[in-house]
Design an enzyme around this catalytic site. Structure first.
Site, short mmCIF file in Angstrom:
data_model
loop_
_atom_site.label_atom_id
_atom_site.label_comp_id
_atom_site.label_asym_id
_atom_site.label_seq_id
_atom_site.Cartn_x
_atom_site.Cartn_y
_atom_site.Cartn_z
CD1 TRP A 113 -1.25 -6.00 -3.56
CD2 TRP A 113 -0.34 -7.18 -1.48
NE1 TRP A 113 -0.81 -7.37 -3.54
CE2 TRP A 113 -0.80 -7.83 -2.43
CE3 TRP A 113 -0.87 -7.01 -0.47
CZ2 TRP A 113 -0.34 -9.33 -1.80
CZ3 TRP A 113 -0.33 -8.28 0.58
CH2 TRP A 113 -0.56 -9.56 0.09
CD GLU A 137 8.50 -10.73 -10.02
OE1 GLU A 137 9.09 -10.61 -10.77
OE2 GLU A 137 8.14 -10.26 -9.31
NE ARG A 175 4.18 2.12 -0.28
CZ ARG A 175 5.21 1.32 0.47
NH1 ARG A 175 6.78 2.00 -0.07
NH2 ARG A 175 5.50 1.07 1.75
CE LYS A 199 10.86 -1.81 -6.60
NZ LYS A 199 11.53 -3.26 -7.63
CE LYS A 250 12.05 -10.32 -12.16
NZ LYS A 250 12.95 -9.99 -10.69
CG HIS A 255 17.35 -36.43 -9.56
ND1 HIS A 255 17.32 -37.78 -9.23
CD2 HIS A 255 18.44 -35.79 -9.62
CE1 HIS A 255 18.61 -37.92 -9.29
NE2 HIS A 255 19.19 -36.35 -9.89
CB CYS A 304 -1.10 0.08 1.10
SG CYS A 304 -1.86 -1.22 1.42
CD GLU A 350 15.99 -12.43 -9.64
OE1 GLU A 350 15.23 -12.54 -9.11
OE2 GLU A 350 15.33 -11.59 -10.44
CG ASN A 408 1.88 0.72 4.00
OD1 ASN A 408 1.59 -0.78 4.06
ND2 ASN A 408 3.10 1.09 3.78
N GLY A 409 -0.21 -1.57 6.46
CA GLY A 409 -0.02 -2.85 7.56
C GLY A 409 -1.16 -3.52 7.61
O1 M6R Z 1 12.62 -5.46 -1.16
P1 M6R Z 1 12.72 -6.25 -0.67
O2 M6R Z 1 13.91 -7.25 -2.20
O3 M6R Z 1 12.97 -7.18 0.45
O4 M6R Z 1 11.75 -7.40 -1.71
C1 M6R Z 1 11.66 -8.76 -1.98
C2 M6R Z 1 11.34 -9.50 -3.13
O5 M6R Z 1 9.57 -9.30 -2.74
C3 M6R Z 1 11.18 -9.13 -4.34
O6 M6R Z 1 12.45 -9.45 -4.50
C4 M6R Z 1 9.84 -9.34 -5.15
O7 M6R Z 1 10.57 -11.03 -5.06
C5 M6R Z 1 10.10 -8.67 -6.43
N1 M6R Z 1 8.69 -8.49 -6.89
C6 M6R Z 1 10.33 -9.61 -7.34
O8 M6R Z 1 10.87 -8.99 -8.89
#
Ligand code: M6R
Length: 612
Positions: A74, A492, A27, A607, A489, A508, A2, A485, A100-101
């Site tokens: 969010w 996402e 956010r 984010k 990506k 396996h 948020c 990674e 937010n929280g």
């Molecule tokens: O801000 P942070 O690096 O602690 O965030 C960790 C993850 O939430 C963040 O890397 C998330 O996986 C991203 N969406 C990856 O692209």
């Protein structure tokens, strides 16, 4: 999670807050809303969907006010809907609040309020806290500030809240614990936001509010108090950030801009620290703890998501160069599983935002047990940065695309410098190796720029495979985390199911998925495992999988087994992850675009995950 924005001053507040919400939309973007104090009371506007929906909805409404709070959500408690959107209005209609929280003990408080006759219009924990504050205010006949203080003493959870009262057209009451809040100080005006991006256009003077602080903000006055009602001296800092850094600068999306910024951001991260000519690496934060780190029995790396992948790369590199055992932990698991942490253990917390709730709590727990906490963080002044004993910023600049790209390469660059430095200090690598690694690391910005020249070629591959249902990403050694990674990506950004796997482990189980429809991305640059990876390619080829391989220039074998290749400049295998991830970022970007998706704001994501 948020984004929150507030303004009190001499300007029309709604346009300031709306613009701020657009900047904070990364956010959360399930719904958004604003509350303004007007002569006839509080005016609330809220709408499910992105901030653009709110903007549309607000056309023609009375928006006149010099005080406004706004929220982009969010969802945690309650589905994304108009009803659950913030701000919420207290039952009395006197107070509006954004949050937010997560309020963890909202259920017993809600039960108490229901017994007193309160009813609720939303499914949120926020509305419970708001009515709790309103109820305290009435019962104690006290000010809003006092009621907030009393209420927060009973709250378990994380919050950043902003409140306005219908009879006070000047004051915003704000408080935080665990969720960020920055206050921008102008002349006769104040700005509030979850990060500095909505503020930078108006002022560079800011105050980062600490946990358990309450701020009483009027156009000409900022009072900070702790929960014990004692005044705190605001620590005013100068923002080191330019407006251009948070705009798209001619790119169609932040994600693409951030991918293309990497030659510069990696350079910025290395600048003044990596000094190959002087045979030195200066990481001043880490230097203070060099003796403790080199003597450590083990290092524990704690992170989430992409940052966790950077931690895995670091595990391989630190163990190789420093001969210190390293464990890499998901913060969310670590914090709840009663881990063994002893005095002198070294914890490296990796986080772009510096606000990830799980990482934050995990390191708080470890710190209490006597561990030394080193932060590898991008956002300057963030909670994790402040909680760490020492650390090194990644200097990647403001990352707005929800999918992390330039922050990841910044993390890798910092962690590599740390490993080279510690290995040399510990005597586990020779001066020659230290010099050679340092020199090669300094060539990365230029090599990343070369990789980016292949954007069109990567795009052509993306278009070819954009309709695939699944993807497999394989790599060994230093390239295994890069396979993870790459898969993350793609998931996402394109919503295509993708798995990252160690290339040899694939037989396996996941090999059962392989047929002529499955694209398999091999991160297969030249390293000590290369011949083994080529054998794994043969295994996929024999089962008709479509092979896309990321290879080193001069490799003549891999292309004969691959349907598509992306050729990268040669570099030491330890540094290669920094370059190898670039085409995978581009691949996911172009597949997302080919599918017509919003790559900067993928569904369900945010984010910064400031809830557990
Ligand atoms: O801000 P942070 O690096 O602690 O965030 C960790 C993850 O939430 C963040 O890397 C998330 O996986 C991203 N969406 C990856 O692209």
């Amino acid at each position: 999670m948020c984004g929150i924005v507030g303004y009190t001053g001499f300007r029309q507040a709604y346009p300031v807050v709306l613009k701020g919400l657009k900047r904070l939309e990364y956010r959360g973007y399930d719904s958004s809303g604003v509350a303004m104090v007007q002569p006839d009371g509080l005016a609330l506007l809220k709408k499910k969907g992105k901030v653009a929906e709110l903007e549309e909805f607000a056309i023609g409404k009375n928006l006149a006010s010099q005080i406004c709070i706004g929220h982009t959500r969010w969802a945690t408690h309650g589905e994304p809907s108009d009803r659950n959107a913030h701000p919420h209005l207290s039952q009395s209609g006197e107070i509006a609040m954004i949050h937010n929280g997560i309020i963890e003990n909202y259920a017993p408080i809600k039960a108490e309020l229901i017994k007193k006759g309160y009813t609720f219009n939303s499914d949120t924990d926020t509305e419970v806290l708001l009515n709790f504050i309103d109820d305290i205010k009435k019962e104690n006949a006290c000010t809003l500030e006092e009621a907030v203080r009393i209420a927060l003493k009973r709250i378990v959870g994380a919050y950043c809240i902003l409140l306005v009262h219908k009879d006070d057209p000047e004051t915003i009451i704000a408080a935080r614990k665990g969720s960020p809040l920055v206050i921008g100080i102008g002349k006769g005006e104040h700005f509030l936001a979850s990060d500095a991006s909505p503020i930078i256009e108006y002022t560079k003077e800011v105050v980062y509010v600490n946990d358990y602080e309450i701020a009483i903000i009027k156009p000409d006055e900022l009072i900070l108090k702790n929960l014990g009602n004692e005044k705190q001296t605001p620590f005013v800092q100068k923002l080191d950030m330019e407006l251009a850094a948070i705009e798209k600068g001619g790119y169609p999306h932040f994600m693409l801009k951030e991918i293309f910024e990497q030659p510069q951001t990696i350079f910025d991260c290395l600048r003044g620290r990596l000094l190959p000519q002087e045979n030195n690496i200066i990481l001043s934060g880490i230097d203070k703890y060099a003796a403790e780190i080199t003597a450590a029995n083990r290092i524990i790396i704690i992170a989430c998501g992409t940052s966790w992948h950077a931690g895995l790369v670091a595990e391989y590199i630190i163990e190789e160069l420093c001969r210190i055992p390293v464990e890499v932990e998901y913060a969310s698991e670590f914090r709840y599983r009663n881990p063994i942490v002893q005095k002198g253990d070294v914890i490296i917390a990796i986080s772009q935002s510096g606000e990830t709730a799980d990482t934050l709590v995990a390191i708080e727990n470890a710190k209490e047990k006597g561990a030394i906490i080193l932060g590898v963080v991008n956002v300057v002044g963030s909670s994790i940065a402040r909680l760490s004993h020492a650390g090194a910023y990644t200097h990647a600049g403001h990352e707005i695309g929800v999918a992390s790209t330039k922050a990841f390469t910044g993390q890798l660059a910092v962690l590599m410098m740390m490993a080279f430095k510690l290995g040399y200090a510990k005597g586990t690598i020779s001066q020659e190796r230290f010099t050679q690694l340092s020199q090669e690391l300094s060539t990365v910005p230029e090599k990343v720029a070369k990789v980016l020249e292949q954007d069109d070629a990567v795009k052509a591959i993306a278009l070819k495979y954009a309709d695939a249902r699944d993807f497999l990403y394989l790599g060994r050694g230093y390239n295994f985390p890069i396979a993870l990674e790459g898969a993350l990506k793609l998931k996402e950004i394109s919503y295509i199911h993708a798995e990252g796997y160690p290339a040899a482990e694939m037989k396996h189980g996941p090999i059962a998925l392989v047929d002529e429809h499955l694209p398999v991305v091999f991160v297969a640059t030249k390293d000590s495992f290369h011949e083994k990876v080529v054998s794994n390619m043969q295994e996929i080829k024999a089962r008709k999988g479509k092979i896309i391989s990321i290879i080193t220039e001069g490799d003549e074998v891999s292309p004969t087994l691959s349907d598509d290749v992306i050729v990268l400049p040669a570099i030491d295998e330890i540094i290669a992850p920094l370059i190898n991830v670039i085409p995978l970022q581009l691949l996911s970007y172009h597949i997302g675009i080919a599918k017509g998706l919003d790559v900067d704001k993928p569904r369900n994501l945010a984010k910064s995950v400031t809830v557990e």
